[in-house]
Design an enzyme around this catalytic site. Sequence first.
Site, PDB file in Angstrom:
ATOM      1  N   MET A 183      -6.362  51.298  42.535  1.00 17.95           N
ATOM      2  CA  MET A 183      -5.642  52.565  42.483  1.00 17.95           C
ATOM      3  C   MET A 183      -6.483  53.622  41.781  1.00 17.95           C
ATOM      4  SD  MET A 183      -1.861  51.288  41.318  1.00 17.95           S
ATOM      5  CE  MET A 183      -2.526  50.931  39.691  1.00 17.95           C
ATOM      6  N   ASP A 184      -6.259  54.855  42.169  1.00 14.49           N
ATOM      7  CA  ASP A 184      -6.869  56.021  41.522  1.00 14.49           C
ATOM      8  C   ASP A 184      -8.352  56.196  41.817  1.00 14.49           C
ATOM      9  OD1 ASP A 184      -4.412  56.594  40.378  1.00 14.49           O
ATOM     10  OD2 ASP A 184      -4.899  55.673  38.457  1.00 14.49           O
ATOM     11  N   ASP A 239      -4.646  54.857  56.486  1.00 12.11           N
ATOM     12  CA  ASP A 239      -4.469  54.729  55.044  1.00 12.11           C
ATOM     13  C   ASP A 239      -3.528  53.562  54.751  1.00 12.11           C
ATOM     14  OD1 ASP A 239      -5.173  55.597  52.492  1.00 12.11           O
ATOM     15  OD2 ASP A 239      -3.369  56.811  52.284  1.00 12.11           O
ATOM     16  N   GLU A 240      -3.669  52.985  53.557  1.00  9.42           N
ATOM     17  CA  GLU A 240      -2.856  51.845  53.122  1.00  9.42           C
ATOM     18  C   GLU A 240      -2.929  50.699  54.134  1.00  9.42           C
ATOM     19  OE1 GLU A 240      -2.046  52.120  50.214  1.00  9.42           O
ATOM     20  OE2 GLU A 240      -1.374  54.146  49.727  1.00  9.42           O
TER      21      GLU A 240
END
Length: 205
Positions: free
Chosen positions: A9-10, A80-81
Amino acid sequence: MLKFYFGPMDCGKSTLALQMNYNHGRQGRRGLVLTKHDRSGGPKVTSRIGLGLEAIEVEDDLDLVRLVTAHDRIDYLICDEACFYTVEQIEQLADLVDEHGVDVYAFGLASDFRSVMFPAAQRLFELADEVCRLQVEVLCWCGRPGQLNARVVGGAMARTGEQVVIGDTDAARVRYQVLCRRHHRSGRLGEGSADAGHEPVQTAQ
């Protein structure tokens, strides 16, 4: 070409996905933007720095080959994802590259909160022409490089539970926190958390 960009994440996965879509569209290429379980709760690709774009939600029964071939021309996909897609859908992405000449750029996590690889991510590692770890530095609370995503439930790190539970990095009851390998293994969440000063009791979700 099938490319998979991964990281914790991030690290800027969604930001890069949005930038890549912009760059391809600017050159006259036609594409589709797909997502699943975005943090916004809707069919969008959103980044934590405030960028966002409407997208197609990838349900488990969505046939990606049919989706693309229903259009007159699609040059590329932004996925995405992608770690949350089904393994069959990853196979479909490879089919789109090999049989239909579509460039596919997939973005996602490699592993879940237990540090176990997502099935879709594993298949992407196996099939992708190129796998890229994103280099935007994410730090653990101790200052070491952040590598793994911890699920925090009620202030304590969870070790068991559903593989996919949607949360964010804020103060919600279920949230996620990037940790270095050392502190992911020990369960230490850092200063100001419930475990400050001692090792926490691991709780089930």
